[in-house]
Design a protein around this motif. Structure first.
Motif, PDB file in Angstrom:
ATOM      1  N   ARG A 263       0.866  -1.177   0.000  1.00 24.97           N
ATOM      2  CA  ARG A 263       0.000   0.000   0.000  1.00 24.97           C
ATOM      3  C   ARG A 263       0.905   1.230   0.000  1.00 24.97           C
ATOM      4  NH1 ARG A 263      -3.559   0.611   5.204  1.00 24.97           N
ATOM      5  NH2 ARG A 263      -4.136   2.526   4.137  1.00 24.97           N
ATOM      6  N   ASP A 264       0.323   2.356  -0.320  1.00 22.90           N
ATOM      7  CA  ASP A 264       1.163   3.556  -0.350  1.00 22.90           C
ATOM      8  C   ASP A 264       0.347   4.782   0.040  1.00 22.90           C
ATOM      9  OD1 ASP A 264       3.580   4.814  -0.614  1.00 22.90           O
ATOM     10  OD2 ASP A 264       4.084   3.725  -2.436  1.00 22.90           O
ATOM     11  N   VAL A 265       1.054   5.831   0.331  1.00 20.60           N
ATOM     12  CA  VAL A 265       0.401   7.087   0.661  1.00 20.60           C
ATOM     13  C   VAL A 265       1.081   8.167  -0.174  1.00 20.60           C
ATOM     14  CG1 VAL A 265      -0.107   8.728   2.513  1.00 20.60           C
ATOM     15  CG2 VAL A 265       0.004   6.283   3.033  1.00 20.60           C
ATOM     16  N   THR A 266       0.266   8.959  -0.837  1.00 20.82           N
ATOM     17  CA  THR A 266       0.845  10.007  -1.690  1.00 20.82           C
ATOM     18  C   THR A 266       0.967  11.307  -0.897  1.00 20.82           C
ATOM     19  OG1 THR A 266      -0.174   8.967  -3.590  1.00 20.82           O
ATOM     20  CG2 THR A 266       0.555  11.236  -3.896  1.00 20.82           C
ATOM     21  N   ILE A 267       2.094  11.947  -1.107  1.00 20.80           N
ATOM     22  CA  ILE A 267       2.349  13.203  -0.377  1.00 20.80           C
ATOM     23  C   ILE A 267       1.601  14.345  -1.083  1.00 20.80           C
ATOM     24  CG2 ILE A 267       4.175  14.790   0.399  1.00 20.80           C
ATOM     25  CD1 ILE A 267       6.066  12.270   0.238  1.00 20.80           C
ATOM     26  N   GLY A 268       0.968  15.180  -0.287  1.00 24.57           N
ATOM     27  CA  GLY A 268       0.121  16.241  -0.844  1.00 24.57           C
ATOM     28  C   GLY A 268       0.910  17.336  -1.550  1.00 24.57           C
ATOM     29  N   ALA A 269       0.170  18.179  -2.217  1.00 28.30           N
ATOM     30  CA  ALA A 269       0.785  19.271  -2.986  1.00 28.30           C
ATOM     31  C   ALA A 269       1.427  20.301  -2.052  1.00 28.30           C
ATOM     32  CB  ALA A 269      -0.278  19.940  -3.836  1.00 28.30           C
ATOM     33  N   ALA A 270       2.543  20.836  -2.476  1.00 27.25           N
ATOM     34  CA  ALA A 270       3.253  21.816  -1.653  1.00 27.25           C
ATOM     35  C   ALA A 270       2.741  23.232  -1.905  1.00 27.25           C
ATOM     36  CB  ALA A 270       4.745  21.734  -1.936  1.00 27.25           C
TER      37      ALA A 270
ATOM     38  N   LEU B 277       9.407  22.761  -0.577  1.00 25.19           N
ATOM     39  CA  LEU B 277       8.843  21.420  -0.382  1.00 25.19           C
ATOM     40  C   LEU B 277       8.309  20.811  -1.677  1.00 25.19           C
ATOM     41  CD1 LEU B 277       6.922  21.913   3.006  1.00 25.19           C
ATOM     42  CD2 LEU B 277       9.253  21.125   2.633  1.00 25.19           C
ATOM     43  N   ALA B 278       8.495  21.524  -2.781  1.00 22.83           N
ATOM     44  CA  ALA B 278       7.922  21.061  -4.051  1.00 22.83           C
ATOM     45  C   ALA B 278       8.456  19.681  -4.435  1.00 22.83           C
ATOM     46  CB  ALA B 278       8.217  22.072  -5.145  1.00 22.83           C
ATOM     47  N   TYR B 279       9.705  19.394  -4.058  1.00 21.72           N
ATOM     48  CA  TYR B 279      10.300  18.098  -4.433  1.00 21.72           C
ATOM     49  C   TYR B 279       9.524  16.915  -3.861  1.00 21.72           C
ATOM     50  CZ  TYR B 279      12.344  17.527   0.234  1.00 21.72           C
ATOM     51  OH  TYR B 279      12.503  17.354   1.577  1.00 21.72           O
ATOM     52  N   LEU B 280       8.760  17.163  -2.782  1.00 21.78           N
ATOM     53  CA  LEU B 280       7.997  16.066  -2.157  1.00 21.78           C
ATOM     54  C   LEU B 280       6.624  15.860  -2.808  1.00 21.78           C
ATOM     55  CD1 LEU B 280       8.675  16.827   1.620  1.00 21.78           C
ATOM     56  CD2 LEU B 280       9.506  14.830   0.361  1.00 21.78           C
ATOM     57  N   SER B 281       6.101  16.899  -3.387  1.00 19.62           N
ATOM     58  CA  SER B 281       4.725  16.883  -3.915  1.00 19.62           C
ATOM     59  C   SER B 281       4.460  15.716  -4.837  1.00 19.62           C
ATOM     60  CB  SER B 281       4.469  18.142  -4.734  1.00 19.62           C
ATOM     61  OG  SER B 281       4.167  19.181  -3.892  1.00 19.62           O
ATOM     62  N   GLY B 282       3.393  15.015  -4.574  1.00 14.16           N
ATOM     63  CA  GLY B 282       2.975  13.941  -5.480  1.00 14.16           C
ATOM     64  C   GLY B 282       3.818  12.677  -5.385  1.00 14.16           C
ATOM     65  N   GLN B 283       4.832  12.696  -4.571  1.00 13.45           N
ATOM     66  CA  GLN B 283       5.671  11.493  -4.419  1.00 13.45           C
ATOM     67  C   GLN B 283       5.026  10.546  -3.405  1.00 13.45           C
ATOM     68  OE1 GLN B 283       8.747  11.170  -6.036  1.00 13.45           O
ATOM     69  NE2 GLN B 283       9.893  13.051  -5.784  1.00 13.45           N
ATOM     70  N   THR B 284       5.554   9.341  -3.308  1.00 10.54           N
ATOM     71  CA  THR B 284       4.949   8.385  -2.376  1.00 10.54           C
ATOM     72  C   THR B 284       5.810   8.226  -1.128  1.00 10.54           C
ATOM     73  OG1 THR B 284       6.093   6.581  -3.451  1.00 10.54           O
ATOM     74  CG2 THR B 284       3.851   7.038  -4.205  1.00 10.54           C
ATOM     75  N   MET B 285       5.152   7.824  -0.043  1.00 15.38           N
ATOM     76  CA  MET B 285       5.873   7.544   1.219  1.00 15.38           C
ATOM     77  C   MET B 285       6.864   6.396   1.024  1.00 15.38           C
ATOM     78  SD  MET B 285       4.788   9.432   3.789  1.00 15.38           S
ATOM     79  CE  MET B 285       4.448   8.760   5.381  1.00 15.38           C
ATOM     80  N   SER B 286       6.483   5.389   0.236  1.00 13.89           N
ATOM     81  CA  SER B 286       7.395   4.242   0.069  1.00 13.89           C
ATOM     82  C   SER B 286       8.676   4.704  -0.623  1.00 13.89           C
ATOM     83  CB  SER B 286       6.727   3.111  -0.712  1.00 13.89           C
ATOM     84  OG  SER B 286       6.472   3.507  -2.027  1.00 13.89           O
ATOM     85  N   LYS B 287       8.538   5.607  -1.593  1.00 16.87           N
ATOM     86  CA  LYS B 287       9.741   6.105  -2.280  1.00 16.87           C
ATOM     87  C   LYS B 287      10.599   6.900  -1.296  1.00 16.87           C
ATOM     88  CE  LYS B 287      11.592   8.627  -6.127  1.00 16.87           C
ATOM     89  NZ  LYS B 287      11.397   9.660  -7.120  1.00 16.87           N
ATOM     90  N   LEU B 288       9.929   7.691  -0.471  1.00 22.34           N
ATOM     91  CA  LEU B 288      10.669   8.491   0.516  1.00 22.34           C
ATOM     92  C   LEU B 288      11.421   7.574   1.490  1.00 22.34           C
ATOM     93  CD1 LEU B 288      11.408  11.184   1.868  1.00 22.34           C
ATOM     94  CD2 LEU B 288       9.219  11.101   3.073  1.00 22.34           C
ATOM     95  N   LEU B 289      10.716   6.560   2.010  1.00 23.80           N
ATOM     96  CA  LEU B 289      11.344   5.666   2.998  1.00 23.80           C
ATOM     97  C   LEU B 289      12.525   4.911   2.382  1.00 23.80           C
ATOM     98  CD1 LEU B 289      11.100   4.706   5.918  1.00 23.80           C
ATOM     99  CD2 LEU B 289       9.532   2.929   5.172  1.00 23.80           C
TER     100      LEU B 289
END
Ligand code: PA5
Length: 466
Positions: A347-354, A360-372
């Motif tokens: 499962r995944d969680v998408t990071i909200g728009a900055a 913080l734009a680099y995080l926008s729309g990315q997934t928690m799994s990719k971040l972890l």
């Protein structure tokens, strides 16, 4: 099933972290004959029935028995409470965290009862739970797990619960609310089982607590909570095929132990396990016990004083990047880090728009799994830059099948490591003195002399109290 967990070891080699802090391919190669010898020895011990934990993946009949119990109890209980400590508790906790959602106990539509594992005698912890369960005793099942049946912590919990059940449900049959998991023949708990007519599950003879998670000890609570124990055992059985290989470079258990042993010889005696997955965090507690209690020994098999044993440490990624990694990277270079990495989380969680926050734009729309997973790679990169050796166990996914593989991998790796250190992997003599001392301090008959000694040795000296 083909979803194999894999051990990645390049970042522990001299090629990556340099000669001083890495293991050389040559050193590994030199260990090949010794590993091959150990593989034969372990196979022989297994054949002679001296390593019964090795055969736990193949207990089909027993698995059917557990499934029968589970269906007998299904729907009857809202709460399952495991009473046990050490090897009688850590596997239950690890399986539940790995294979059920962290919100399992809160979910209105769970596949089984809520699970509570009481692995301590902390009055606030146990007392707090009992207050909640008081009104729900009708729907509560307690599973007392103790191989010896005389561990003070578990015995105390059992007596508390039994007294509470007798007081609150005087008409009830105790056997409807307490089951026991213990040695099939001997021990105090076995006697209680016979006397009180309790349903009993087994800790198989010759299987020590810390090697027992794939027996009734871990399987019952797992099955009750909807975990697929058949797949768990299949995973362990498939890993068994891989860890029987007498070629070091194809056998992940032998290779893990060989690398850890070579580092231990180099003075790196701290072994950190750092999963980048909340689900795997309690498997690290399980591993910590397995590695510490099995390998920390005063004497070798020849009876010589050796005082060996690597110290296992647990850390959690990314949380402990903000707590431990400063030390791991810049402190003494005395650690080997084993990361646990998950390719697909299911499962995944998408990071909200900055919005207009550019930083913080680099995080926008990315997934928690990719971040972890990026944090894992980033931390490993940083450690390797500082010549800190790293291993990774890669999970294609977290499932009963891959967790079964992991458990068996680390159990067999522990056996290899014990052989390399030349010690008895399966006993724990050092835990005994503390247990005996507790008996004495709690006034057990026959321990008066010990009590006097303890009182003399531990009397608080006010001169040292600041
Ligand atoms: O691994 C072990 O042998 C120990 O950690 C035991 O599991 C622990 O001491 C509890 O023992 P018992 O199951 O006899 O109550």
């Amino acid at each position: 099933m083909t979803k194999q967990i894999k051990l990645y070891y390049k970042n522990a080699t001299c090629e990556v972290v340099g000669d001083e802090h890495g293991v050389s391919m040559e050193a590994l190669s030199q260990l090949r004959p010794r590993i091959s010898e150990i593989t034969s020895r372990l196979a022989h011990q297994r054949f002679e029935g001296k390593l019964p934990y090795r055969d736990l993946p193949y207990q089909e009949e027993n698995c059917d028995k557990i499934m029968d119990f589970t269906s007998r109890f299904a729907g009857r209980y809202d709460n399952l409470v495991v009473l046990g400590i050490g090897g009688s508790a850590l596997g239950n906790i690890a399986l539940q965290t790995a294979l059920n959602n962290p919100t399992y106990n809160l979910q209105p539509t769970r596949p089984g009862p809520r699970l509570f594992v009481m692995d301590n005698v902390d009055p606030v912890q146990l007392g707090g739970l009992l207050v909640i369960l008081e009104g729900e005793l009708e729907n509560t099942l307690f599973n007392v797990i103790s191989k010896s049946g005389q561990t003070a912590e578990t015995a105390a919990q059992f007596l508390i619960v039994r007294a509470m059940l007798k007081a609150r449900l005087p008409q009830a049959n105790l056997a409807d609310h307490i089951i026991a998991t213990t040695d099939p023949q001997s021990g105090t708990l076995r006697q209680i089982v016979e006397r009180e007519g309790l349903t009993a599950l087994e800790v198989p003879p010759g299987v020590g607590g810390r090697f027992s998670v794939l027996s009734d000890v871990g399987l019952f609570s797992a099955a009750m909570c909807g975990i697929n124990i058949v797949e768990l055992l299949e995973g362990a059985a498939d890993m068994d095929q891989r860890v029987k290989d007498d070629e070091l470079m194809r056998n992940p258990a032998a290779l893990y132990a060989a690398i850890q042993w070579l580092f231990y010889q180099k003075g790196k005696n701290l072994s950190v396990m750092m999963p980048y997955s909340y689900q795997l965090k309690d498997l690290c507690d399980w591993y910590r016990q397995l590695w510490a209690e099995s390998l920390g020994k005063a004497q070798n098999l020849k009876g010589e004083q050796v005082n060996v044993g690597p110290t296992p440490i647990k850390a959690l990624g990314a949380t402990d990047q903000h707590s431990q990694v400063q030390l791991y990277r810049e402190g003494p270079n005395d650690k080997v880090i084993t990361f646990l990495e998950v390719e697909s989380f299911g499962r995944d969680v998408t990071i909200g728009a900055a919005g207009d926050v550019e930083e913080l734009a680099y995080l926008s729309g990315q997934t928690m799994s990719k971040l972890l997973n990026s944090e894992k790679v980033g931390t490993e990169y940083a450690l390797v830059q500082s010549q800190r050796p790293c291993l990774t166990v890669r999970f294609p996914e977290i499932s009963a099948y891959t967790v079964g593989q992991f458990i068996y991998l680390f159990e067999v790796a522990t056996s290899y490591m014990g052989e390399l250190l030349g010690i008895n992997t399966y006993d724990q003599p050092a835990v005994e003195l503390g247990k005996q001392a507790t008996f004495a301090l709690m006034g057990r008959e026959g321990y008066q002399e010990m009590l006097r000694e303890i009182q003399g040795a531990t009397r608080i000296d006010d001169d040292f109290l600041v």
